[in-house]
Every structure is written in structure tokens, then in C-alpha cells.
Write an enzyme that holds these catalytic residues in place. Sequence first.
Site: not given
Length: 384
Positions: A125, A127-128, A131, A157, A335, A339, A362, A365
Amino acid sequence: MADRTFLNWPFFEEGHRDWAAKVEAVAAALAVDHGDTDAACRTLVRRLGAAGVLQVTADASGAGLDVRKLCLAREILARHDGLADFAFAMQGLGTAAITLFGSPAQRAEWLGKTAAGEAIAAFALTEPQSGSDVASSTMTAVRDGDDYVLNGEKTWISNGGIADVYTLFARTGEAPGAKGLSAFIVTPDLAGFEVVERLETIAPHPLATLRFTNCRLPASAMIGAPGQGFKIAMSVLDVFRSTVAAAALGFARRALDEALGRVTTRQVQGAPLFDLQMVQGHIADMALDVDAAALLIYRAAWTKDSGAPRVTREAAMAKLFSTEAAQGVIDKAVQLFGGEGVRSGATVERLYREIRALRIYEGASDVQRIVIARQAMMAQEGAK
């Protein structure tokens, strides 16, 4: 072990609980090497197909899809293995247009193969230059006798380069904008089909840019009627947007489980890390976000399964909240690990990389926020 008590919520029937147990057993036994991403995806599709898990991604009878089963599968698979979730999801997304709008011949040709894991599916779906703005797609499909001729590019894709069948959307020009798109079944053996670039991301998946140059395919490859492409794409996303939220929920549940294991075994000044009230506050927030996400997801899925023609509002809310909340839950887990949380190969480090894309694909946000706002305005105007 992740909390499973939510399966007793009234959104589910006994068949859904049995399904969850089956997927859990399959997911726990997958153990596929991810060293070669393409090979891993092929293996996962075959194994999920052989185990019967992919059966819910397609329905050759035309009866439709059980969205709750799709969501449960994605949640469970994502909790175990993000690439297994990806492999499952793309089999559904890649063939949903055929399931929902395909002819009996199209369903018979492809759905048995993809559900058995014998063919890999993709959804072409993006394309450059377009979106989330699907209506501005520029790839063309021009009628020429009994054929259509494709020209243009698709990018980002999923399964690009390894798929055996693509559901592709192109402009056939019946009207401007959204009303001038159509959907097609495309196979990679066609002359003029080219994979021009493989795309690398922070959480490796098979992704590619595809180019079509005078690529000829028969008119019988069209799904539905000319000009129905936008409707088909939105109907597919209406189903699978909730499943993206479910995958995010699976990642969040795994992060919460990992965090609980960490804070109950890690000692600080002679006592478990969990004894610190601030840590308890983080765990509480994580658990709250997990349950809130689950409620939104399975409300949307139950609503769709109950016969609602569209669940645009519910699915957008589920996707927005669940992906954003999962990002926060995973960040808290990192967190709490200190480390060790950023050590390459650590479970929470992997989750941190895997969750990020779900807030984009898809419907990003901010796009979901626009959808929700417009739905709220429509509801307000309808109440007048």
C-alpha cells in the site's frame, strides 16, 4: 508467566480460551534462529501453518475473520517472539482483501496456501510520497484490453522480496483521490516487477521497496470492482489495526513479566528492589497500562466480531493507546534493569527496539488522534 485471567472477561467465548491455549503451546515451542531474517520468516510461516495457527488469518468461505482470535494470536506470539508475530500478522494482512472482497476463484487459489504456510503474503500500500495518506497514491494501473499495466513504486513493504503473493493498490482513475484506487493480486514472477532495495530497521524484518515498470497482469487479478481500492484498504486496516495493538500488548506483557522477575530477585542494600516504593509505583503504572490496553483491544475486537460493519473509532483508540502505553511500559522495564537493560541481546533491549515501529505502521499515532477526533465530532453531530 503472563497474566491470563483476562481470558475470563465477557469478551471471550470458550473457543477463544481454547485457541489461546493452543497458540501458547505452539509459541513456546518455536525457538527459531533469527540469524538470517528471511530464512527465519520462511521457517516461521511454515511452522505456524503446519501447527494450524495460520488458519484464522484466512477464510475461503467468505464468512470473514475472527478478530478476537487474530488479536489473541498476535498478543501471545509477540510476547514470545516478535518475528513470529510479524510472520503471522503478514499472512493475515496480506490476504485479508482476498478474504473479505475476493472472488471465489481468488479465495480458492490463494487462501488455502497462505493458511497452510505454503505461500507467503504481503500488503503493498505505502508509496515513497504517501504513507498514511493513502488517497494520494500515484502508482497507476492502466487498462489495456484484457490486462492492466502497472507503473510506479511501493516502499516499506513487509515481506517485500520473499512474498509469493502481494495485495497491491494502484490508481485506476475512476475518480480523483480515494475513489480512483483499485486492488490487485500480484505475483513476483511478472515481467516488470523488481525489488529495488531491501530496507534495514532497528528490529529486523523483511522489508523492501518494489518497482513496477510496464508490469502487465490480467484484469482477473483485480480484487472487487474498479475504484473500490480505498474501501478495501480501509476495511482491511479496520480489522488489523486492533491486532497491531494486540502485538504491542504482547510486548508490554513480556516487559512487565521481565520487570517483575528483576525487581523481586535484584538486591539493593540487602532487600529486594521491589521493596522500594518508587519501584512499586512503576510496577503499578505498568500493570495499569497493560490492563487498560487489553480492555480497549478486546472491546474493539468483540465489537467487530459482533457484527459492526466498521470499528474505526474503537480500533484507532486501541491502536493509539496500546502502542504508546507499551512504549512506556517497556521503557520502565529497561530502567528497572539498569545497565543490563541496554545490553545488546537482553530481552528488554529487544522489546525496546521492536515496539517503536508499531507506533508508526498501519496508521501513525498522530493519524490515530485525527481519526479519533473526527469520530468524536461525528458522534456529537449525530446526537444533535
